[in-house]
Scaffold this motif. Sequence first.
Motif, mmCIF file in Angstrom:
data_model
loop_
_atom_site.group_PDB
_atom_site.id
_atom_site.type_symbol
_atom_site.label_atom_id
_atom_site.label_comp_id
_atom_site.label_asym_id
_atom_site.label_seq_id
_atom_site.Cartn_x
_atom_site.Cartn_y
_atom_site.Cartn_z
ATOM 1 N N THR A 11 0.838 -1.206 0.000
ATOM 2 C CA THR A 11 0.000 0.000 0.000
ATOM 3 C C THR A 11 0.872 1.255 0.000
ATOM 4 O O THR A 11 0.619 2.208 -0.755
ATOM 5 C CB THR A 11 -0.946 -0.005 1.215
ATOM 6 O OG1 THR A 11 -1.768 -1.184 1.143
ATOM 7 C CG2 THR A 11 -1.818 1.232 1.256
ATOM 8 N N PHE A 12 1.903 1.251 0.811
ATOM 9 C CA PHE A 12 2.825 2.394 0.838
ATOM 10 C C PHE A 12 3.546 2.537 -0.500
ATOM 11 O O PHE A 12 3.723 3.653 -1.001
ATOM 12 C CB PHE A 12 3.818 2.255 1.990
ATOM 13 C CG PHE A 12 4.769 3.414 2.082
ATOM 14 C CD1 PHE A 12 4.307 4.690 2.352
ATOM 15 C CD2 PHE A 12 6.124 3.223 1.883
ATOM 16 C CE1 PHE A 12 5.183 5.773 2.420
ATOM 17 C CE2 PHE A 12 7.006 4.299 1.950
ATOM 18 C CZ PHE A 12 6.535 5.573 2.222
ATOM 19 N N ALA A 13 3.940 1.418 -1.097
ATOM 20 C CA ALA A 13 4.605 1.458 -2.409
ATOM 21 C C ALA A 13 3.674 2.076 -3.445
ATOM 22 O O ALA A 13 4.114 2.853 -4.303
ATOM 23 C CB ALA A 13 5.035 0.055 -2.828
ATOM 24 N N VAL A 18 2.075 6.800 -6.898
ATOM 25 C CA VAL A 18 1.212 7.940 -7.226
ATOM 26 C C VAL A 18 2.024 9.236 -7.221
ATOM 27 O O VAL A 18 1.869 10.083 -8.106
ATOM 28 C CB VAL A 18 0.017 8.030 -6.245
ATOM 29 C CG1 VAL A 18 -0.777 9.312 -6.465
ATOM 30 C CG2 VAL A 18 -0.879 6.807 -6.387
ATOM 31 N N VAL A 19 2.900 9.379 -6.248
ATOM 32 C CA VAL A 19 3.758 10.574 -6.186
ATOM 33 C C VAL A 19 4.630 10.659 -7.436
ATOM 34 O O VAL A 19 4.760 11.735 -8.043
ATOM 35 C CB VAL A 19 4.619 10.577 -4.901
ATOM 36 C CG1 VAL A 19 5.666 11.681 -4.944
ATOM 37 C CG2 VAL A 19 3.743 10.701 -3.671
ATOM 38 N N GLU A 20 5.228 9.545 -7.833
ATOM 39 C CA GLU A 20 6.066 9.560 -9.037
ATOM 40 C C GLU A 20 5.238 9.907 -10.271
ATOM 41 O O GLU A 20 5.663 10.740 -11.088
ATOM 42 C CB GLU A 20 6.748 8.205 -9.252
ATOM 43 C CG GLU A 20 7.623 8.209 -10.496
ATOM 44 C CD GLU A 20 8.129 6.852 -10.921
ATOM 45 O OE1 GLU A 20 8.824 6.805 -11.960
ATOM 46 O OE2 GLU A 20 7.832 5.838 -10.259
ATOM 47 N N GLU A 21 4.067 9.298 -10.412
ATOM 48 C CA GLU A 21 3.232 9.584 -11.580
ATOM 49 C C GLU A 21 2.845 11.059 -11.636
ATOM 50 O O GLU A 21 2.905 11.684 -12.697
ATOM 51 C CB GLU A 21 1.971 8.713 -11.560
ATOM 52 C CG GLU A 21 2.239 7.271 -11.911
ATOM 53 C CD GLU A 21 0.975 6.451 -11.962
ATOM 54 O OE1 GLU A 21 0.939 5.495 -12.758
ATOM 55 O OE2 GLU A 21 0.012 6.742 -11.213
ATOM 56 N N TYR A 22 2.442 11.610 -10.511
ATOM 57 C CA TYR A 22 2.041 13.017 -10.480
ATOM 58 C C TYR A 22 3.230 13.932 -10.792
ATOM 59 O O TYR A 22 3.126 14.856 -11.593
ATOM 60 C CB TYR A 22 1.434 13.373 -9.124
ATOM 61 C CG TYR A 22 1.004 14.819 -9.052
ATOM 62 C CD1 TYR A 22 -0.179 15.233 -9.648
ATOM 63 C CD2 TYR A 22 1.809 15.765 -8.429
ATOM 64 C CE1 TYR A 22 -0.557 16.562 -9.616
ATOM 65 C CE2 TYR A 22 1.432 17.102 -8.391
ATOM 66 C CZ TYR A 22 0.248 17.494 -8.980
ATOM 67 O OH TYR A 22 -0.117 18.807 -8.956
ATOM 68 N N ASN A 47 -6.689 7.164 -7.769
ATOM 69 C CA ASN A 47 -5.572 6.768 -6.913
ATOM 70 C C ASN A 47 -5.931 6.821 -5.437
ATOM 71 O O ASN A 47 -5.415 6.033 -4.648
ATOM 72 C CB ASN A 47 -4.335 7.589 -7.244
ATOM 73 C CG ASN A 47 -3.686 7.076 -8.508
ATOM 74 O OD1 ASN A 47 -3.186 5.958 -8.546
ATOM 75 N ND2 ASN A 47 -3.720 7.858 -9.571
ATOM 76 N N GLY A 48 -6.830 7.704 -5.057
ATOM 77 C CA GLY A 48 -7.352 7.690 -3.693
ATOM 78 C C GLY A 48 -8.090 6.400 -3.400
ATOM 79 O O GLY A 48 -7.931 5.801 -2.331
ATOM 80 N N SER A 95 7.772 6.504 -19.046
ATOM 81 C CA SER A 95 6.403 6.393 -18.557
ATOM 82 C C SER A 95 6.410 6.798 -17.085
ATOM 83 O O SER A 95 7.016 6.105 -16.270
ATOM 84 C CB SER A 95 5.929 4.944 -18.707
ATOM 85 O OG SER A 95 4.808 4.697 -17.898
ATOM 86 N N PRO A 96 5.754 7.907 -16.726
ATOM 87 C CA PRO A 96 5.721 8.296 -15.312
ATOM 88 C C PRO A 96 5.147 7.168 -14.447
ATOM 89 O O PRO A 96 4.054 6.675 -14.702
ATOM 90 C CB PRO A 96 4.804 9.519 -15.306
ATOM 91 C CG PRO A 96 4.944 10.088 -16.689
ATOM 92 C CD PRO A 96 5.078 8.883 -17.581
ATOM 93 N N GLY A 97 5.917 6.737 -13.491
ATOM 94 C CA GLY A 97 5.552 5.587 -12.662
ATOM 95 C C GLY A 97 6.404 4.368 -12.965
ATOM 96 O O GLY A 97 6.365 3.378 -12.242
#
Length: 157
Positions: A11-13, A18-22, A47-48, A95-97
């Motif tokens: 879950t943390f990963a 999500v942070v990387e994609e954003y 993502n939420g 690719s973001p993510g």
Amino acid sequence: MSHAYILWIATFAYALHVVEEYTFDWKGWAEHVLKLPVNWVHFAIVNGVVVVLGISCSQVAWSLPAYSLGLPALMLINATFFHVLPFLTTRGRFSPGLGTAVLLFYPIALWAYYGAYLDGVLTTPTLILSFVVGALLMASPIVMLKLRLLPYFNQNR
């Protein structure tokens, strides 16, 4: 000791993913490469929901392994079909993510399945059903994004 704690790490990963994609503009990439009609609100909501999924999978854990392993399945499907394959088919376009998909999703998702195996809850039907759950979860927002463009779903008519 149960290996269900790995689901919390997963879950943390996903949150880091999500942070990387954003940070690297997944929206722009998805519009141009995947041709998805997305916006940042969709991104945030979906993502939420995935993070809530991760929390619920972690809580349910091995009491319903086909459901809880849906998160690692989703991670493997996401990494493969939405990051690694597009990276390869576009001959190296970032690719973001991709970083978290390769460095976190693959090892942690496989670790979760191995933990389920060690704890005696991974059966062939559980494995298959978890991938069905993961695939449905991955497909549902994409299908809805496409469906909302159809006239039937236009609420301004």
